[in-house]
Design an enzyme around this catalytic site. Structure first.
Site, PDB file in Angstrom:
ATOM      1  CE  LYS A  38      -1.770   3.312   1.787  1.00 21.35           C
ATOM      2  NZ  LYS A  38      -1.380   4.605   1.462  1.00 21.35           N
ATOM      3  N   GLY A  48      -4.508   0.893   3.949  1.00 19.74           N
ATOM      4  CA  GLY A  48      -3.497   1.152   5.144  1.00 19.74           C
ATOM      5  C   GLY A  48      -3.848   0.083   6.216  1.00 19.74           C
ATOM      6  CB  CYS A  76      13.943   9.019   7.984  1.00 21.82           C
ATOM      7  SG  CYS A  76      14.385   7.711   6.947  1.00 21.82           S
TER       8      CYS A  76
HETATM    9  P1  NAP Z   1       1.870   9.000   7.782  1.00 22.20           P
HETATM   10  O1  NAP Z   1       1.275   9.414   7.400  1.00 22.20           O
HETATM   11  O2  NAP Z   1       3.239   8.031   8.882  1.00 22.20           O
HETATM   12  O3  NAP Z   1       2.112   7.943   6.321  1.00 22.20           O
HETATM   13  C1  NAP Z   1       3.242   6.927   5.869  1.00 22.20           C
HETATM   14  C2  NAP Z   1       2.335   5.500   4.972  1.00 22.20           C
HETATM   15  O4  NAP Z   1       1.164   5.595   5.967  1.00 22.20           O
HETATM   16  C3  NAP Z   1       1.454   5.879   4.145  1.00 22.20           C
HETATM   17  O5  NAP Z   1       1.193   5.596   3.022  1.00 22.20           O
HETATM   18  C4  NAP Z   1      -0.074   6.099   5.226  1.00 22.20           C
HETATM   19  O6  NAP Z   1      -0.851   6.038   4.237  1.00 22.20           O
HETATM   20  C5  NAP Z   1      -0.293   4.621   5.855  1.00 22.20           C
HETATM   21  N1  NAP Z   1      -1.089   5.822   6.983  1.00 22.20           N
HETATM   22  C6  NAP Z   1      -1.641   6.359   7.291  1.00 22.20           C
HETATM   23  N2  NAP Z   1      -2.537   6.495   8.382  1.00 22.20           N
HETATM   24  C7  NAP Z   1      -2.756   5.139   8.264  1.00 22.20           C
HETATM   25  C8  NAP Z   1      -3.442   4.324   8.970  1.00 22.20           C
HETATM   26  N3  NAP Z   1      -3.939   4.886  10.118  1.00 22.20           N
HETATM   27  N4  NAP Z   1      -3.247   2.471   9.019  1.00 22.20           N
HETATM   28  C9  NAP Z   1      -2.532   2.491   8.191  1.00 22.20           C
HETATM   29  N5  NAP Z   1      -1.457   3.228   7.495  1.00 22.20           N
HETATM   30  C10 NAP Z   1      -1.278   4.643   7.300  1.00 22.20           C
HETATM   31  O7  NAP Z   1       2.704  10.297   7.233  1.00 22.20           O
HETATM   32  P2  NAP Z   1       2.615  11.010   6.388  1.00 22.20           P
HETATM   33  O8  NAP Z   1       1.474  11.500   7.367  1.00 22.20           O
HETATM   34  O9  NAP Z   1       2.668  10.979   5.291  1.00 22.20           O
HETATM   35  O10 NAP Z   1       4.249  12.331   6.843  1.00 22.20           O
HETATM   36  C11 NAP Z   1       4.030  12.927   8.230  1.00 22.20           C
HETATM   37  C12 NAP Z   1       5.561  13.248   9.022  1.00 22.20           C
HETATM   38  O11 NAP Z   1       5.802  11.567   9.192  1.00 22.20           O
HETATM   39  C13 NAP Z   1       6.416  13.949   8.115  1.00 22.20           C
HETATM   40  O12 NAP Z   1       6.211  14.700   8.326  1.00 22.20           O
HETATM   41  C14 NAP Z   1       7.609  13.414   8.883  1.00 22.20           C
HETATM   42  O13 NAP Z   1       7.889  13.848   9.839  1.00 22.20           O
HETATM   43  C15 NAP Z   1       7.487  11.838   8.937  1.00 22.20           C
HETATM   44  N6  NAP Z   1       7.324  10.856   7.973  1.00 22.20           N
HETATM   45  C16 NAP Z   1       8.550  10.356   8.402  1.00 22.20           C
HETATM   46  C17 NAP Z   1       9.053   8.772   7.197  1.00 22.20           C
HETATM   47  C18 NAP Z   1      10.178   8.477   7.130  1.00 22.20           C
HETATM   48  O14 NAP Z   1      10.487   7.662   5.949  1.00 22.20           O
HETATM   49  N7  NAP Z   1      10.533   7.571   8.459  1.00 22.20           N
HETATM   50  C19 NAP Z   1       7.940   9.187   5.841  1.00 22.20           C
HETATM   51  C20 NAP Z   1       7.065   9.951   5.783  1.00 22.20           C
HETATM   52  C21 NAP Z   1       7.056   9.943   6.872  1.00 22.20           C
HETATM   53  P3  NAP Z   1      -0.898   8.141   3.241  1.00 22.20           P
HETATM   54  O15 NAP Z   1      -0.500   8.569   2.347  1.00 22.20           O
HETATM   55  O16 NAP Z   1      -3.109   7.821   2.694  1.00 22.20           O
HETATM   56  O17 NAP Z   1      -1.422   8.904   4.669  1.00 22.20           O
END
Ligand code: NAP
Ligand code: MG
Length: 462
Positions: free
Chosen positions: A170, A207, A279
């Site tokens: 996903k 997800g 990250c």
């Molecule tokens: P995120 O919401 O954690 O997204 C990561 C993945 O999880 C995406 O595929 C997302 O889908 C999915 N997801 C979101 N809510 C979920 C749920 N309830 N159940 C299952 N899967 C779910 O991250 P983001 O909102 O894109 O970014 C927010 C912050 O996260 C960033 O500002 C950063 O600090 C951090 N981040 C860290 C990394 C890393 O490499 N460690 C990468 C990205 C972001 P959707 O795309 O549909 O939301």
């Protein structure tokens, strides 16, 4: 604008169960470039069933044959290198050169490394009067973010396939197009139907359905700590294996004997690359108080030089989040020496390369992951102080140490609570285990360590 209507399930592009779509936006000009289906619980269920049905066959496929398919996949990615780079640039906004070298180049290298590991790994070993088989864990659910969109899919899929697991991915809603390209390459590589499946969709819908599905044996997630904690709890509650790659607030420690100009310039470049959406970025630069003013000047000059060379952030929400942190830094008393919350661009989700001086360890901008082009420069009094600051966050993903003498840098690195440390500018190694100490995550990706995440052992006694 291209409307895509299929998802890759059981070796074919199938229409989604529901009517909803996700709009894909180019963050450089805010235009909608495509739509993809928003998968539902039913689509996830179909994909997991396909992966379960394909599991016995793929698990029983000799490792040499799995290696051959992975080598074909690598060749397919090589052939599509330009298309991959252009796609990532369109949906993520990264400069084309970075998309070529990193967003396309790294997944090619990683896929190649697992083609080799599948062929050479000892899936069977002897210990005392036992034979130990390293067998695939089963069906893998992979939930990936947008910041290195193909790399993060490959860092899960390639070792899973090498191990004999089958996969449902996903991808992030912001970057589904390169995921679709990858599915096409998988298909062309002759990987059997059901071994790899792709369901585009929203996190809380598709997800969540994947995390909760009883047919998934291992859930591998990369993204925010907030979501990782939640879905990790769901999966652990169902006694699934869980791998989490979460955030970071990594320290770049410059010891007094280091080449200061090089350490600062490489450090600034590390943070600004991919517009700070990394990250493992070294977002805290730690400098001895006697060299502090010189380092701040160098960092401000290096950031100013970037100007327009970094791309936008991925979406409006991320831009607002990053601006909020910059405003908070100012409010808490840090000193802006480059950039700031305003953008020189009229269109696109840009934030200027930003450097803060006079940052103290307890400030929000020194503790929380900003995920934008924002560097905090902190002062330390001596090595003990530097170590306390370096280890003083909930995270522990990466870091750097610079010293006049390599042994001195290594001695410092040994005390850091973090999964990776680059010594005097040591370069990225796609075979080195990558993953977090503390709240940066659970498990390791890449290389042989990444492969073992997808294996479980069975011992036979004779
Ligand atoms: P995120 O919401 O954690 O997204 C990561 C993945 O999880 C995406 O595929 C997302 O889908 C999915 N997801 C979101 N809510 C979920 C749920 N309830 N159940 C299952 N899967 C779910 O991250 P983001 O909102 O894109 O970014 C927010 C912050 O996260 C960033 O500002 C950063 O600090 C951090 N981040 C860290 C990394 C890393 O490499 N460690 C990468 C990205 C972001 P959707 O795309 O549909 O939301
Ligand atoms: Mg999200």
């Amino acid at each position: 604008m291209k409307a895509h209507d299929g998802m890759y399930i059981d070796g074919a592009w199938r229409p989604a169960a529901g009517p909803d779509v996700i709009e894909v936006v180019n963050p450089a000009d805010e235009r909608v470039i495509a739509t993809v289906p928003a998968g539902t619980v039913e689509d996830v269920d179909a994909a997991v069933r396909a992966a379960r049905a394909a599991l016995p066959g793929w698990a029983a496929t000799p490792p040499a044959e799995r290696a051959a398919r992975l080598a074909a996949l690598r060749d397919g990615l090589v052939a599509r290198r330009d298309e991959i780079a252009e796609t990532v640039t369109a949906e993520l906004g990264s400069p084309l050169k970075l998309s070529q070298t990193v967003h396309a180049g790294v997944p090619i290298a990683v896929t190649g490394s697992y083609a080799e590991l599948a062929a050479t790994y000892a899936f069977e070993e002897r210990t005392g009067n036992s034979t130990v088989f390293h067998e695939p864990v089963g069906v893998v659910g992979a939930i990936t973010p947008w910041n290195y969109p193909l790399h993060q899919i490959v860092a899960k899929t390639a070792p899973a396939l090498a191990a004999g697991c089958t996969v449902v991915v996903k991808p992030a809603e912001d970057t589904p197009l390169v995921a679709r390209l990858f599915a096409r390459a998988v298909h062309e590589a002759g990987i059997p139907a059901g071994v790899f499946n792709l369901v585009t969709g929203l996190g809380p819908v598709a997800g969540q359905a994947l995390a909760e599905h009883p047919g998934v044996d291992l859930l591998s997630f990369t993204g925010s700590t907030a979501v990782g904690r939640r879905i990790g709890a769901i999966a652990t509650g169902m006694v699934k294996k869980v791998a989490l790659e979460l955030g970071g607030k990594s320290a770049n420690v410059i010891l007094p004997g280091a080449d200061l100009a090089r350490a600062v310039n490489v450090g600034v470049a590390n943070v600004m690359s991919n517009s700070g959406q990394t990250c493992s970025a070294w977002t805290r630069m730690l400098v001895h108080r006697d060299q502090y003013d010189e380092a701040v000047e160098l960092a401000a000059a290096a950031a100013a030089k970037y100007g327009d060379r970094i791309g936008p952030l991925v979406n409006a929400g991320q831009r607002e989040r990053v601006r909020g942190y910059i405003e908070k830094g100012v409010a808490e008393g840090a000193r802006l020496v480059a950039g700031g919350p305003d953008s020189p661009h009229e269109r696109g989700y840009h934030v200027s390369p930003t450097v803060f001086a006079d940052v103290t360890p307890e400030m929000t901008i020194a503790q929380e992951e900003i995920f934008g082009p924002v560097l905090s420069v902190l002062r330390y009094a001596d090595e003990e102080d530097a170590l306390r600051i370096a280890n003083g966050t909930v995270y522990g993903l990466a870091g750097a140490v610079w010293a006049g003498d390599e042994a001195e840098a290594v001695a410092f690195a040994r005390h850091m609570e973090t999964g990776q440390v680059d010594i005097n500018g040591g370069r990225f190694n796609p075979l080195a285990p990558f993953g977090g100490y503390k709240q940066s995550g659970v498990g390791r990706e890449l290389g042989a360590h990444g492969l073992t995440e997808y294996l479980q052992t069975k011992s036979l006694q004779f």
